[in-house]
Write a protein that holds these residues in place. Structure first.
Motif, mmCIF file in Angstrom:
data_model
loop_
_atom_site.group_PDB
_atom_site.id
_atom_site.type_symbol
_atom_site.label_atom_id
_atom_site.label_comp_id
_atom_site.label_asym_id
_atom_site.label_seq_id
_atom_site.Cartn_x
_atom_site.Cartn_y
_atom_site.Cartn_z
ATOM 1 N N ASP A 146 -2.501 78.240 -4.129
ATOM 2 C CA ASP A 146 -1.414 77.870 -5.030
ATOM 3 C C ASP A 146 -1.902 77.434 -6.413
ATOM 4 N N ARG A 180 -2.594 80.489 -8.487
ATOM 5 C CA ARG A 180 -1.344 81.130 -8.905
ATOM 6 C C ARG A 180 -0.692 80.354 -10.050
ATOM 7 N N LEU A 199 7.442 80.667 -8.528
ATOM 8 C CA LEU A 199 6.368 81.067 -7.621
ATOM 9 C C LEU A 199 6.732 80.866 -6.154
ATOM 10 N N LEU A 229 7.014 78.120 -4.456
ATOM 11 C CA LEU A 229 6.186 77.132 -3.778
ATOM 12 C C LEU A 229 7.050 76.292 -2.853
ATOM 13 N N SER A 235 3.863 70.381 -5.022
ATOM 14 C CA SER A 235 2.730 71.315 -4.983
ATOM 15 C C SER A 235 2.397 71.799 -6.388
ATOM 16 N N ALA A 236 3.441 72.092 -7.180
ATOM 17 C CA ALA A 236 3.211 72.517 -8.561
ATOM 18 C C ALA A 236 2.611 71.376 -9.382
ATOM 19 N N ARG A 251 -4.127 71.677 2.275
ATOM 20 C CA ARG A 251 -4.020 72.929 3.043
ATOM 21 C C ARG A 251 -4.874 72.910 4.305
#
Length: 302
Positions: free
Chosen positions: A29, A32, A52, A54, A59-60, A224
């Protein structure tokens, strides 16, 4: 089969070498997000998470913080202050509700289905508040109904609780039915992760504090890690340790770039009685079989 880059691959953008230097640490991520920011110059977490797809806005935000930490991004100074949150319009009146129902058939459907999803009959005032979410706040009807069903499954059936949950969903970037379905899947995954961690720690899931739950989200959504890595960290922590202690171990592993059990048991070189050492193949040594030609020695009796 081998490949080469097509000479006519379309428009291209320059990617700083800094991104390539941190590919091993960044993961999926964040890479990306970096490419998205480089291409669009957009650094709004909600927009990035939506475009995206997500799982969460967090997360962003985490990816943006990572790239700021390694020097790809810098924080703006002296920019305009964040606008204050917009005040919500008052609920529709009875006359406004009737007019809205005449103009839009979705209003009548929403008023009826909301009661079904919440599992109880709503009074006139509550119906006006639910419809106001659709008319005044432009929340899609399917998002309202999905949120109502989710709340009812958790025993929260009031319209006030529905409004608060929808506010939380909006902060997570939920703006459509597809976003709501992805968010519901995320919430289900979080509940499963919390049950798994609680079982590993030997405590009831309901005893996990909010800080514990935030740690669990970080392990799975930001770092993750999978269940096996979390179980390995709990094993390394030893009996009687809480989520905060395990969080320190997993944070250290993430910082070192360890992503698999092989990293923790091999390259990591961890030591201690709690660490398992698994071989890819048996060593060939049988401690139960006495070596050939080895003399039998008996203890002398005095």
């Amino acid at each position: 089969m081998t490949y080469r880059l097509n000479d006519n691959a379309g428009d291209s953008i320059a990617v700083p070498q800094l991104v390539f230097r941190h590919l091993d640490r960044a993961g999926g991520d964040p890479v990306r997000v970096a490419l998205y920011v480089i291409a669009t110059r957009c650094t709004d977490p909600k927009t990035i998470a939506h475009d995206l797809k997500l799982k969460t806005v967090a997360s962003a935000s985490s990816a943006l913080e990572f790239w700021h930490g390694v020097g790809l991004l810098e924080k703006e100074r002296g920019g305009p202050p964040a606008p204050p949150p917009a005040e919500k319009a008052p609920p529709l009146t009875a006359d406004q509700l009737r007019m809205a129902a005449l103009r839009d058939p979705t209003v009548s459907m929403l008023a009826s289905e909301a009661q079904t999803c919440l599992g109880k009959a709503l009074g006139q005032k509550d119906v006006q508040r639910v419809v106001s979410l659709y008319v005044n706040e432009s929340i899609p009807a399917e998002v309202i109904l999905l949120c109502a069903a989710y709340n009812a499954g958790r025993g929260r059936r009031s319209v006030a609780q529905l409004e608060r949950e929808l506010d939380r969903w909006a902060q997570e970037g939920v703006a459509s039915g597809e976003d709501a379905e992805r968010h519901l899947q995320l919430l289900a995954d979080r509940a499963r992760h919390e049950r798994t961690v609680a079982e590993l720690l030997g405590v009831p899931a309901e005893d996990l504090t909010m800080a514990d739950r935030n740690c669990v989200r970080r392990w799975y959504e930001e770092y993750r890690f999978d269940d096996a890595m979390v179980a390995e960290a709990v094993l390394h922590a030893g009996a009687g340790k809480d989520a905060k202690y395990v969080n320190g171990i997993l944070k250290s592993w993430h910082g070192k770039g360890w992503r698999t059990l092989a990293d923790t048991r091999g390259a990591g070189g961890l030591e201690g009685s709690n660490i398992r050492v698994d071989r890819a193949a048996p060593s060939g040594n049988d401690i139960l079989r006495r070596a050939q030609n080895r003399p039998l020695r008996l203890k002398r009796e005095d």
